[in-house]
Design a protein around this motif. Structure first.
Motif, PDB file in Angstrom:
ATOM      1  N   LEU A 295       0.804  -1.215   0.000  1.00 58.33           N
ATOM      2  CA  LEU A 295       0.000   0.000   0.000  1.00 58.33           C
ATOM      3  C   LEU A 295       0.842   1.272   0.000  1.00 58.33           C
ATOM      4  CD1 LEU A 295      -2.618  -1.069   2.705  1.00 58.33           C
ATOM      5  CD2 LEU A 295      -2.878  -1.169   0.224  1.00 58.33           C
ATOM      6  N   TYR A 296       2.014   1.223   0.626  1.00 59.98           N
ATOM      7  CA  TYR A 296       2.827   2.428   0.806  1.00 59.98           C
ATOM      8  C   TYR A 296       4.033   2.476  -0.129  1.00 59.98           C
ATOM      9  CZ  TYR A 296       0.120   1.966   5.117  1.00 59.98           C
ATOM     10  OH  TYR A 296      -0.887   1.781   6.024  1.00 59.98           O
ATOM     11  N   GLY A 297       3.992   1.698  -1.203  1.00 59.73           N
ATOM     12  CA  GLY A 297       5.120   1.595  -2.122  1.00 59.73           C
ATOM     13  C   GLY A 297       5.514   2.899  -2.804  1.00 59.73           C
ATOM     14  N   LEU A 298       4.597   3.862  -2.924  1.00 54.92           N
ATOM     15  CA  LEU A 298       4.907   5.135  -3.586  1.00 54.92           C
ATOM     16  C   LEU A 298       5.234   6.261  -2.601  1.00 54.92           C
ATOM     17  CD1 LEU A 298       2.128   5.082  -6.347  1.00 54.92           C
ATOM     18  CD2 LEU A 298       4.538   4.455  -6.569  1.00 54.92           C
ATOM     19  N   LEU A 299       5.224   5.956  -1.301  1.00 55.63           N
ATOM     20  CA  LEU A 299       5.506   6.981  -0.294  1.00 55.63           C
ATOM     21  C   LEU A 299       6.990   6.987   0.073  1.00 55.63           C
ATOM     22  CD1 LEU A 299       2.505   6.516   2.177  1.00 55.63           C
ATOM     23  CD2 LEU A 299       2.762   8.237   0.388  1.00 55.63           C
ATOM     24  N   PRO A 300       7.554   8.154   0.332  1.00 55.23           N
ATOM     25  CA  PRO A 300       8.959   8.231   0.772  1.00 55.23           C
ATOM     26  C   PRO A 300       9.061   7.962   2.282  1.00 55.23           C
ATOM     27  CG  PRO A 300       8.061  10.439   0.539  1.00 55.23           C
ATOM     28  CD  PRO A 300       6.974   9.484   0.117  1.00 55.23           C
ATOM     29  N   LEU A 301       8.949   6.704   2.660  1.00 52.16           N
ATOM     30  CA  LEU A 301       8.926   6.330   4.081  1.00 52.16           C
ATOM     31  C   LEU A 301      10.274   6.602   4.748  1.00 52.16           C
ATOM     32  CD1 LEU A 301       7.008   2.938   3.850  1.00 52.16           C
ATOM     33  CD2 LEU A 301       6.094   5.157   4.549  1.00 52.16           C
ATOM     34  N   GLY A 302      10.220   7.174   5.951  1.00 45.90           N
ATOM     35  CA  GLY A 302      11.421   7.363   6.750  1.00 45.90           C
ATOM     36  C   GLY A 302      12.318   8.508   6.363  1.00 45.90           C
ATOM     37  N   LYS A 303      11.945   9.300   5.377  1.00 45.12           N
ATOM     38  CA  LYS A 303      12.767  10.462   5.045  1.00 45.12           C
ATOM     39  C   LYS A 303      11.875  11.682   4.851  1.00 45.12           C
ATOM     40  CE  LYS A 303      13.088   9.331   0.149  1.00 45.12           C
ATOM     41  NZ  LYS A 303      13.960   9.048  -0.966  1.00 45.12           N
ATOM     42  N   ARG A 304      12.417  12.827   5.123  1.00 42.35           N
ATOM     43  CA  ARG A 304      11.643  14.071   5.033  1.00 42.35           C
ATOM     44  C   ARG A 304      11.602  14.600   3.607  1.00 42.35           C
ATOM     45  NH1 ARG A 304      12.176  17.676  10.459  1.00 42.35           N
ATOM     46  NH2 ARG A 304      11.791  15.970  11.903  1.00 42.35           N
ATOM     47  N   SER A 305      10.414  15.029   3.219  1.00 41.24           N
ATOM     48  CA  SER A 305      10.219  15.643   1.899  1.00 41.24           C
ATOM     49  C   SER A 305       9.869  17.108   2.121  1.00 41.24           C
ATOM     50  CB  SER A 305       9.069  14.959   1.156  1.00 41.24           C
ATOM     51  OG  SER A 305       9.340  13.598   0.972  1.00 41.24           O
ATOM     52  N   ARG A 306      10.505  17.978   1.380  1.00 36.05           N
ATOM     53  CA  ARG A 306      10.258  19.415   1.506  1.00 36.05           C
ATOM     54  C   ARG A 306       9.215  19.839   0.480  1.00 36.05           C
ATOM     55  NH1 ARG A 306      14.796  24.108   1.836  1.00 36.05           N
ATOM     56  NH2 ARG A 306      13.333  25.853   1.788  1.00 36.05           N
ATOM     57  N   LEU A 307       8.211  20.603   0.933  1.00 35.78           N
ATOM     58  CA  LEU A 307       7.125  21.051   0.061  1.00 35.78           C
ATOM     59  C   LEU A 307       6.950  22.556   0.170  1.00 35.78           C
ATOM     60  CD1 LEU A 307       4.558  18.292   1.038  1.00 35.78           C
ATOM     61  CD2 LEU A 307       5.995  18.333  -0.978  1.00 35.78           C
ATOM     62  N   SER A 308       6.460  23.146  -0.903  1.00 35.07           N
ATOM     63  CA  SER A 308       6.160  24.568  -0.909  1.00 35.07           C
ATOM     64  C   SER A 308       4.863  24.812  -0.147  1.00 35.07           C
ATOM     65  CB  SER A 308       6.020  25.058  -2.353  1.00 35.07           C
ATOM     66  OG  SER A 308       5.625  26.402  -2.365  1.00 35.07           O
ATOM     67  N   ALA A 309       4.836  25.854   0.695  1.00 29.40           N
ATOM     68  CA  ALA A 309       3.661  26.139   1.516  1.00 29.40           C
ATOM     69  C   ALA A 309       2.492  26.681   0.698  1.00 29.40           C
ATOM     70  CB  ALA A 309       4.032  27.137   2.609  1.00 29.40           C
ATOM     71  N   ASP A 310       2.729  27.162  -0.503  1.00 29.48           N
ATOM     72  CA  ASP A 310       1.618  27.713  -1.289  1.00 29.48           C
ATOM     73  C   ASP A 310       0.909  26.675  -2.155  1.00 29.48           C
ATOM     74  OD1 ASP A 310       3.674  27.479  -3.123  1.00 29.48           O
ATOM     75  OD2 ASP A 310       3.678  29.571  -3.717  1.00 29.48           O
ATOM     76  N   ASP A 311       1.374  25.425  -2.123  1.00 27.55           N
ATOM     77  CA  ASP A 311       0.693  24.338  -2.837  1.00 27.55           C
ATOM     78  C   ASP A 311       0.121  23.355  -1.818  1.00 27.55           C
ATOM     79  OD1 ASP A 311       1.352  25.252  -5.407  1.00 27.55           O
ATOM     80  OD2 ASP A 311       3.291  24.215  -5.337  1.00 27.55           O
ATOM     81  N   PRO A 312      -1.128  22.924  -2.004  1.00 33.28           N
ATOM     82  CA  PRO A 312      -1.668  21.940  -1.057  1.00 33.28           C
ATOM     83  C   PRO A 312      -0.991  20.587  -1.218  1.00 33.28           C
ATOM     84  CG  PRO A 312      -3.260  22.390  -2.796  1.00 33.28           C
ATOM     85  CD  PRO A 312      -2.102  23.318  -3.016  1.00 33.28           C
ATOM     86  N   LEU A 313      -0.867  19.869  -0.111  1.00 35.36           N
ATOM     87  CA  LEU A 313      -0.380  18.496  -0.135  1.00 35.36           C
ATOM     88  C   LEU A 313      -1.611  17.630  -0.377  1.00 35.36           C
ATOM     89  CD1 LEU A 313       1.814  16.762   2.545  1.00 35.36           C
ATOM     90  CD2 LEU A 313      -0.248  15.704   1.674  1.00 35.36           C
ATOM     91  N   ARG A 314      -1.619  16.905  -1.499  1.00 35.64           N
ATOM     92  CA  ARG A 314      -2.756  16.020  -1.811  1.00 35.64           C
ATOM     93  C   ARG A 314      -2.318  14.576  -1.657  1.00 35.64           C
ATOM     94  NH1 ARG A 314      -3.143  19.788  -5.999  1.00 35.64           N
ATOM     95  NH2 ARG A 314      -4.938  21.164  -5.771  1.00 35.64           N
TER      96      ARG A 314
END
Length: 195
Positions: A31-50
């Motif tokens: 189920l979680y094969g596409l998630l970056p498990l165990g590491k931090r991902s940086r995202l822009s605050a002006d885009d929603p996380l979907r």
């Protein structure tokens, strides 16, 4: 060492959303094969996380046909009264309900995300914990898989217990009859009883 190497930068102080996932059949499915498990991902605050099953349309995807193409969105925001980056959660699923700490959200409804929230949709449980930072333009997300349901781990459910009646202690027998007739009393070292 020059000053620029020792100063803290905005990148050092990013708000982080720790997202801990649980599904009852997670051990036998990828189920979680596409998630970056165990590491931090940086995202822009002006885009929603979907989050959903449609990898091109979502920031992060779950490999599960029972999850909506777009399941939920997390929107970052700030208020004039607080330096913290805060978040709202929005249900993007037309066919599925989403709950946040037992409050149900219908399609396109949104609410403020508390610092610690238990999110449920389908058979999934997500515990989201916000770690404050000072950065204004971006934030981080870190995914983790839990071996135990977070609702059990965080006691979000109320176990059924048989009430226990307080009958007082055996020490009451040592008091004179006139004090015993008053019922249970609190005792301490300063209580004087006639002998």
């Amino acid at each position: 060492m020059n000053v620029s190497q020792t100063m803290e930068t905005e990148e050092d102080l990013l708000t982080c959303l720790h997202i801990k996932l649980y599904h009852p059949q997670q051990s036998c499915k990828g189920l979680y094969g596409l998630l970056p498990l165990g590491k931090r991902s940086r995202l822009s605050a002006d885009d929603p996380l979907r989050l959903g099953r449609d990898a091109p349309a979502c920031t992060f995807a779950l490999v599960d046909v029972r999850v909506s193409r777009k399941q939920l969105a997390l929107h970052a925001y700030r208020t004039p009264q607080s330096p913290d980056m805060l978040f709202t959660i929005q249900n993007l699923s037309q066919r599925g309900r989403l709950s946040v700490n037992s409050s149900a959200l219908g399609y396109l409804e949104r609410m403020d995300l508390p610092d610690k929230a238990l999110i449920r949709f389908g058979e999934y449980e997500m515990l989201i914990i916000r770690e404050s930072g000072e950065a204004k333009g971006s934030f981080e997300v870190e995914f983790e898989v839990l071996a135990v349901s977070p609702s059990r781990e965080t006691c979000m459910c109320v176990p059924s217990r048989t009430p226990v009646m307080d009958t007082g202690s055996g020490a009451m027998r040592s008091f004179p009859a006139e004090l015993r007739d008053l019922g249970p009393l609190e005792t301490d070292e300063t209580l004087m009883c006639p002998s």
